[in-house]
Structure formats: structure tokens, C-alpha cells
Design an enzyme around this catalytic site. Structure first.
Site, mmCIF file in Angstrom:
data_model
loop_
_atom_site.group_PDB
_atom_site.id
_atom_site.type_symbol
_atom_site.label_atom_id
_atom_site.label_comp_id
_atom_site.label_asym_id
_atom_site.label_seq_id
_atom_site.Cartn_x
_atom_site.Cartn_y
_atom_site.Cartn_z
ATOM 1 N N GLU A 195 -9.933 7.515 3.805
ATOM 2 C CA GLU A 195 -10.820 6.691 4.614
ATOM 3 C C GLU A 195 -10.188 5.320 4.700
ATOM 4 O O GLU A 195 -9.395 4.920 3.845
ATOM 5 C CB GLU A 195 -12.217 6.618 4.000
ATOM 6 C CG GLU A 195 -12.492 5.432 3.120
ATOM 7 C CD GLU A 195 -11.966 5.603 1.694
ATOM 8 O OE1 GLU A 195 -11.949 6.740 1.205
ATOM 9 O OE2 GLU A 195 -11.577 4.581 1.099
ATOM 10 N N SER A 198 1.682 -9.895 -1.031
ATOM 11 C CA SER A 198 1.344 -8.474 -0.874
ATOM 12 C C SER A 198 1.675 -7.886 0.488
ATOM 13 O O SER A 198 1.892 -6.690 0.614
ATOM 14 C CB SER A 198 -0.139 -8.251 -1.196
ATOM 15 O OG SER A 198 -0.964 -9.069 -0.386
ATOM 16 N N LYS A 218 0.813 -1.224 0.000
ATOM 17 C CA LYS A 218 0.000 0.000 0.000
ATOM 18 C C LYS A 218 0.844 1.270 0.000
ATOM 19 O O LYS A 218 0.430 2.298 -0.509
ATOM 20 C CB LYS A 218 -0.958 0.005 1.192
ATOM 21 C CG LYS A 218 -2.126 -0.943 1.012
ATOM 22 C CD LYS A 218 -3.212 -0.690 2.035
ATOM 23 C CE LYS A 218 -4.432 -1.534 1.760
ATOM 24 N NZ LYS A 218 -4.209 -2.966 2.085
HETATM 25 C C1 PLP Z 1 -5.068 -3.966 1.621
HETATM 26 C C2 PLP Z 1 -4.384 -5.228 1.297
HETATM 27 C C3 PLP Z 1 -4.803 -6.049 0.232
HETATM 28 C C4 PLP Z 1 -6.026 -5.756 -0.601
HETATM 29 O O1 PLP Z 1 -5.998 -4.577 -1.316
HETATM 30 P P1 PLP Z 1 -5.763 -4.546 -2.896
HETATM 31 O O2 PLP Z 1 -6.072 -3.149 -3.275
HETATM 32 O O3 PLP Z 1 -6.714 -5.548 -3.490
HETATM 33 O O4 PLP Z 1 -4.355 -4.924 -3.133
HETATM 34 C C5 PLP Z 1 -4.062 -7.182 -0.067
HETATM 35 N N1 PLP Z 1 -2.994 -7.537 0.672
HETATM 36 C C6 PLP Z 1 -2.580 -6.792 1.722
HETATM 37 C C7 PLP Z 1 -1.390 -7.245 2.488
HETATM 38 C C8 PLP Z 1 -3.262 -5.619 2.070
HETATM 39 O O5 PLP Z 1 -2.832 -4.897 3.119
#
Ligand code: PLP
Length: 398
Positions: free
Chosen positions: A116, A382, A94
């Protein structure tokens, strides 16, 4: 000139196929128009790129490694590479987007940032970059979410943000979004609204995808170093709003040999009434300022989604992904809460990496794909699992 058939770019009005656009109240037109007119010019300016790249390197810790997970590869009889977004500062992808947007806000002459947040992850990423750049930061958050996500509320406050409770409606993300939009209408001149995924009115989905595209840009180079070729056969990413997936897919969107695998949260099961598998359950509708697939009742009421992972618990999906689904360019799979938990424990024991619950969804489809030894798979890891430890502890007690 960009190819008109490119999946990378929406049309002038912000449409990917039939999805996208900017469905916003009249009073927001000026703010959104200012962004639409200026964002591309600003983000490809040399001075912007220089500062963006430098912060990605020295503050976020990029490039993140592309790691060949040997034990996992052996098990699936195919090379599996992990793109390590979990090693980014603040623990997930993010921050790539919030760094980009804070620099854009400054170029636009803004002094005040609003956002938000649902689970608080985007709120923390926003508060982080506001502290970095000394900008005022207001994060709207549903009252219920403030109770449920105390550690992230504490982080935001420690980083100097003001967390404002949204007390209307269901007291969750949707209500926080309404409050943020109200704030932006009232403060059009000095305020930038940082949206955290590839959702919202045009140009947000395109802008956020461009900031996150660093993930696939690096992957191409790194895969070439590892294997001699830039192209994997499969890239896999979880999808909440779709920003890590958009980043992981971006530089492969127009490479038809690369299969793009998006994994949604099935919750208790796609047809259980407790799910967040938007492409499977959704119908075209308007959510958060754009047309996309939305989980809704026959009379158009948005349905409360469910997922064990707060980041995937969203009733919509970005318009790019709705288009990838509808056109067949993307392969949309899903994983239940239970499958995600198992994948998380398995990755921990197999590779010594505790993933975020969101990312665990992506790993759980490895066994569902028919992979050949000659394939090359990249999974977007992610985020890291520290934030999900309470859930993992619960699961271990069962
Ligand atoms: C917020 C988040 C997501 C989901 O958000 P996307 O916009 O779909 O990427 C996925 N993995 C992690 C670790 C997150 O913090």
C-alpha cells in the site's frame, strides 16, 4: 548471543519496551507466523546475502557516499557529513528495503507482491523491484492520493504494477492499508505483503530496520576513512514511519556516546492541530498492527496528520522510535513546514544539493542543536528533491 539490553532487537514477541507486538486479525496469523519463523534464517543465509549485497551495489548504487559538506560545516562551525541516500536508484532509501523484501518473498516461494502507498514513493520502490524480478505487483492506493500523486501513479504503471484504488473511508493511506490486508487474507499462500517502513506487526519493524541498517554500517566505515574514528557525536534523520532513521541509527543504537536525533514534522506547529509530530502529540495505541505512539482523540480515533512532505504525513511512528523516545535514548525534535522549506532552499544554495522535503526537516535542526567544533555530525539525506519541485516552485512565487 545478543545483549538483552540492546536497542537493536525487539523481544520474542516483537516488543521494544512496551511498544511493538503483532495486533492482527485472526485470519492473518498464519501469514505473519510464517514470516516470523523464517525471516532471520533466510536473510542471513549466504546465498541471500550474496544476492542482496550484489543488488545493493550494482542496482541501487551502494555504497552511497558520505560527503563532508564544507560550506555547511563552516557555517555551523562543526564538521557536517551527509549520507547520500538521495543518490540511490529511484532517489531515496526506500529501495534498500524493497530489494530485501523481494528477495525474501522469492525465498518464501511467493509469486505475487502487494503493497500500500500514500504518496506513492513506497509504491514506486515496490513496483521497481517487482519489475526487476518479474513478479506480479498490486499496489493499493487511496482514491484521493491517486488524484494527488499522478506522477508516481504513472511511474508505477510504467513499471508494470497494477494500481488499485481504495474508495472507502477518507480514500487515503489508512484505507489502502485495509485493502492490502484484505488481499493478504484472501491470498495467504502465493502473496507477500511489502511494508515500506519500520511499522506494522512484528517482524516487519525489525526486518525493515535490518534491511535499512546498511546506511549506518557504511557510515561507520566511511567516517573512519574520513576522520580515523567510526563514531560520530550526532546522527540526525527525519522520521515519518522511521525507516531511514532506523537505518541511520542502527549501528549506533548501542553506542551511548552517539546522540540519536530524530526529527518529526511539526506541520504548521506542534499545537496547531495541523501537525505530524507523533511523539509530542501521540498516546500509546494500536496502529497498523503494532502498539506504538499514535496521534488520537481522547476516545481513540486516529487524528489526520499534516505535513508539507507526504512522506512524513503519518499519524504513528515505528515501535523502535516510540521506545527510543520513551526511554530517552533518542532526542526527538521537530521542524515546521516553513522551517523545512527554508532548510531545503539553504542546502540547495550552500551545497548544490536539492533535498527531498522530508530530508530537509533533518537539516533544519542543525541550528537548534548546541554543536561544538570538536563534534562530528552525520545527517541522513534520505532522498532527492525532484519529486517536490512543484512545492518548491510554489514557495518561490510567494
Ligand atoms: C518515505 C520517505 C521518508 C519517510 O519514511 P521513513 O520510513 O520515516 O524513512 C523520508 N524521506 C524520504 C526521502 C522518503 O521518501
Amino acid at each position: 548471543m545478543e545483549m538483552t539490553t540492546s536497542y537493536q532487537q525487539p523481544d520474542q514477541q516483537g516488543y521494544y519496551g512496551q511498544f511493538g507486538g503483532a495486533y492482527i486479525p485472526e485470519m492473518l496469523h498464519r501469514n505473519v507466523e510464517e514470516l516470523t519463523e523464517k525471516y532471520l534464517g533466510i536473510i542471513y543465509e549466504e546465498s541471500f546475502q550474496k544476492e542482496f549485497q550484489q543488488l545493493l551495489r550494482d542496482y541501487v548504487g551502494r555504497p552511497t557516499p558520505l560527503f563532508l559538506a564544507e560550506r555547511l560545516s563552516k557555517e555551523h562551525n562543526v564538521p557536517v557529513y551527509l549520507k547520500r541516500e538521495d543518490l540511490c536508484h529511484t532517489g531515496a532509501h526506500k529501495i534498500n528495503n524493497t530489494i530485501g523484501q523481494i528477495l525474501l518473498a522469492r525465498k518464501l516461494g511467493k509469486t505475487r507482491i502487494i503493497a500500500e502507498t500514500g504518496a506513492g514513493q513506497h509504491g514506486v520502490a515496490t513496483a521497481t523491484v517487482c519489475a526487476l524480478k518479474g513478479m506480479e505487483c498490486i499496489v493499493y492506493m487511496g482514491e484521493k492520493d491517486i488524484e494527488r500523486q499522478a506522477p508516481n501513479v504513472a511511474r508505477m504503471k510504467m513499471l508494470g504494477a497494477k494500481v488499485v484504488p481504495a474508495a472507502s473511508g477518507s480514500k487515503t493511506l489508512k484505507d489502502a492499508t485495509n485493502e492490502a490486508i484484505r488481499d493478504w487474507i484472501n491470498n495467504p499462500v502465493d502473496t507477500h505483503y511489502i511494508i515500506g517502513s519500520v511499522v506494522g506487526p512484528h517482524p516487519y519493524p525489525d526486518m525493515v530496520a535490518r534491511f535499512q541498517s546498511v546506511i549506518s554500517e557504511e557510515t561507520r566505515k566511511q567516517l573512519k576513512e574520513h576522520t580515523g574514528t567510526e563514531l560520530p557525536t550526532h546522527v540526525i534523520a527525519c522520521v515519518g514511519g522511521g525507516s531511514n532513521a532506523a537505518g541511520m541509527f542502527y549501528h549506533f543504537l548501542d553506542e551511548p556516546s552517539v546522540q540519536l536525533v530524530a526529527v518529526e514534522a511539526a506541520g504548521h506547529g506542534v499545537n496547531s492541530g495541523m501537525s505530524a509530530a507523533t511523539t509530542q502529540l501521540g498516546k500509546p495505541g494500536i496502529l497498523h498492527g503494532s502498539k506504538s505512539l499514535v496521534m488520537q482523540t481522547t476516545d481513540g480515533q486516529v487524528v489526520e496528520p499534516h505535513s508539507i512532505s507526504a512522506g512524513l504525513d503519518y499519524p504513528g511512528v515505528g515501535p523502535l522510535h516510540a521506545h527510543l523516545f520513551e526511554s530517552g535514548r533518542g532526542t526527538f525534535l521537530n521542524a515546521t513546514d516553513e522551517e523545512a522549506l527554508q532548510a531545503a532552499f539553504h542546502l540547495a544554495k550552500t551545497e548544490g544539493i536539492i533535498p527531498a522535503l522530508e530530508s530537509a526537516h533533518a537539516f533544519s535542526v542543525l541550528e537548534k542543536l548546541k554543536l561544538k567544533p570538536s563534534d562530528r555530525v552525520v545527517v541522513c539525506l534520505s532522498g532527492r528533491g525532484d519529486k517536490d519541485l512543484a512545492t518548491y516552485m510554489n514557495a518561490m512565487q510567494k
